[in-house]
Design an enzyme around this catalytic site. Structure first.
Site, PDB file in Angstrom:
ATOM      1  N   ASP A   1       2.474   2.718  -0.896  1.00 29.07           N
ATOM      2  CA  ASP A   1       1.944   2.256  -2.163  1.00 29.07           C
ATOM      3  C   ASP A   1       0.545   1.704  -1.547  1.00 29.07           C
ATOM      4  OD1 ASP A   1       1.199   1.361  -5.036  1.00 29.07           O
ATOM      5  OD2 ASP A   1       3.314   2.318  -5.252  1.00 29.07           O
TER       6      ASP A   1
ATOM      7  N   SER B   1       3.610   6.438 -12.236  1.00 26.13           N
ATOM      8  CA  SER B   1       3.929   5.584 -11.120  1.00 26.13           C
ATOM      9  C   SER B   1       5.039   4.614 -11.456  1.00 26.13           C
ATOM     10  CB  SER B   1       2.562   4.700 -11.034  1.00 26.13           C
ATOM     11  OG  SER B   1       1.473   5.137 -10.495  1.00 26.13           O
TER      12      SER B   1
ATOM     13  N   HIS C   1      -0.279  -2.977  -7.530  1.00 27.77           N
ATOM     14  CA  HIS C   1       0.605  -1.697  -8.055  1.00 27.77           C
ATOM     15  C   HIS C   1       1.823  -1.712  -7.202  1.00 27.77           C
ATOM     16  CE1 HIS C   1       1.418   2.580  -8.111  1.00 27.77           C
ATOM     17  NE2 HIS C   1       1.043   2.212  -9.682  1.00 27.77           N
TER      18      HIS C   1
END
Length: 539
Positions: free
Chosen positions: A178, A396, A218
């Site tokens: 990520d 995601s 994220h």
């Protein structure tokens, strides 16, 4: 050998230690792996024992692709005054940085260099926003005493059924690729992982040696959906798995280098023995004048990241990725590596199992079913970097729901190969017999997957042999002992008979299977006084 393995991964970072980098970045492909100091006869010199065990269990051979790049070639590039950042054995080359543009243009003339590609430079024009915004607060989301606000993302796929049977990811290792893991070293939902020493390693491929906990919210959000645990507030899909946190995504740009970073991260995951890769990343558009992909490139073989994901699967890992958030945009379709044949691409739905408007459509460019399955990716509960519970929208966030539960299922049935597990995941979905291009094979049912896998586990080898397996249009059954047979039957994972034939003796060739859908099947052989059941795969 463990220290030697870590030395190999540290070597290219040491090459640039103390150098102030200001140039552009390139991928230099090598022509071969000659003069290699490593040997396939000694894989423990470049693979961990856990990585070796994973391959042995799944009957995966060691091939030249597994060998590190030739160090002599990497050293030669370095002596030219070019900074070597990372090496990729799967792509057989090195990521380098140099401000000597003329030198880089002529480097391809060197005998051992196959190609040189510019993959990063400063650019004024930026691509669209990478990730959807996470909403603060949790609203009126349904909750439970055990799962808190994460209840619906478990309930919609029956993931809690695995947890009820004490399968919470124990002894399974997930590599998370990520954009960084800001504050994951201090957030409360990860305290149990740190306490139990189940965060096994961290690595920054984007900026070697940097702190992965200082950038990238994220990745933290994605991680919390799998590994997070807060009593009566949040329970992730694999709270007892172990994790490697690998930063491959650059927050400041969208350039082809990120695909190469992804491959380097996946190679690291392979070498240290990860079982599963979760990738909530997708590639189609690039910044500046870098050539973006077209839908035609989503064919399972064109993009660098898709080729890397396919290789990762070939090494025995299970790869889960987000389908993409392009459904309401002009692109519409899946992004790489969701197009990879053996990657489980996950679409997004809401708590009512209705498709999220942003979720990317399939099929792949060569008309394979994509995405593969769907999970809750709209209003998905997570912990943000401020420490608050929040809701996130995006594929995601549907991907890690699945990655965690796949770890739990594989924990329950560790004898399954990744190929078999992939078939189970597709065939336990509600729309398997009639897939579409929104949800693929549909919403998986992990209770059904557990039951199906249990049926596979009960098969007995006895003295029977089926070959080839996987098969195409036909296969042969033979036996060294029990030759008298009454009947053979084939069942799909829903229990439906797809083939049946009365026979009297072995060997026998089963023919006419051209139109049988690809997937995992159970072959039942009825003897005079008993039965034998086998797993068999149609390719």
């Amino acid at each position: 050998m463990k220290n030697k393995i870590h030395l190999y991964f540290a070597l290219v970072f040491m090459l640039v230690s103390g150098i102030k980098l200001k140039g552009q970045k390139y991928f230099v492909s090598f022509a071969d792996k000659n003069n290699n100091t490593y040997s396939l006869e000694s894989p423990s010199e470049f693979l961990s024992q856990r990585a070796i065990a994973r391959r042995v269990k799944q009957d995966i051979a060691f091939i030249p692709q597994d060998l590190p790049v030739s160090q002599a070639y990497a050293d030669s590039v370095k002596r030219m005054g070019i900074a070597v950042l990372w090496a990729s054995k799967w792509l057989n080359g090195v990521i380098v940085e140099s401000s000597k543009h003329t030198l880089m243009d002529t480097l391809v003339k060197v005998s051992f260099v196959k190609d040189v590609q510019l993959i990063w430079k400063e650019t004024a024009r930026k691509a669209v926003a990478k990730f959807n915004k996470v909403e603060e607060g949790i609203g009126n989301l349904k909750s439970s005493a055990e799962y808190g606000v994460a209840w619906m993302q478990s309930k919609t796929v029956n993931g809690h059924y695995l947890h009820q049977n004490n399968y919470e990811g124990q002894n399974k290792v997930i590599a998370v690729l990520d954009n960084g893991f800001n504050s994951a070293n201090t957030l409360s939902s990860f305290a149990h992982l740190w306490q139990d020493e189940r965060i096994l390693s961290v690595r920054d491929v984007v900026n070697p040696g940097a702190d992965v906990f200082a950038s990238g919210e994220h990745g933290t959000q994605v991680f919390s959906i799998m590994g997070g645990l807060l009593d009566s507030q949040l329970k992730g899909s694999a709270p007892k798995a172990a994790y490697h946190l690998i930063r491959t995504e650059d927050n400041g740009s969208e350039c082809p280098i990120e695909e190469y970073n992804w491959v380097v991260g996946a190679e690291y995951a392979d070498s240290i023995g990860a079982d599963i890769i979760n990738s909530s990343l997708g590639y189609n558009y690039f910044d500046g004048d870098f050539l973006s992909y077209s839908n035609a490139a989503m064919d399972g073989k064109t993009t660098v990241v898709t080729r890397g994901a396919q290789i990762a699967f070939s090494k025995g890992m299970f790869v889960v990725c987000s389908a993409g958030n392009e459904g309401a945009k002009s692109w519409e379709k899946i992004t790489a590596p969701a197009d990879a044949n053996n990657v489980l691409a996950v679409a997004a739905m809401d708590a009512d199992s209705i498709r999220a408007p942003f979720s990317s459509y399939g099929p792949s460019a060569d008309y394979r079913v994509k995405p593969d399955i769907a999970a809750m990716g709209k209003g998905t509960a997570l912990q943000n970097t401020s420490g608050n519970l929040a809701l996130g929208d995006g594929t995601s966030f549907s991907a890690p729901v699945i990655s965690g539960f796949v770890a739990c299922l594989w924990q329950a049935f560790p004898q399954l190969k990744n190929t078999e597990l992939l078939h189970v995941m597709r065939q336990c979905a509600h729309n398997y017999s009639n897939p579409d291009y929104a949800f693929g094979y549909g919403i998986p049912d992990f209770k059904k997957a557990l039951d199906v896998s249990n049926s596979i586990e009960r098969y007995q080898n006895s003295n029977f042999i089926t070959y080839p397996n996987p098969f195409g249009a036909s296969f042969t059954i033979s036996s060294s002992a029990d030759r008298r047979v009454n009947k053979i039957s084939m069942y799909d994972m829903a229990g439906h008979i797809v083939y049946q034939q009365k026979i009297s003796d072995l060997p026998v060739q089963v023919k006419g299977l051209h139109d049988l859908p690809k997937g995992l099947y159970l072959l039942k052989i009825e003897l005079q006084k008993s039965t034998r059941t086998f797993k068999i795969v149609k390719n």
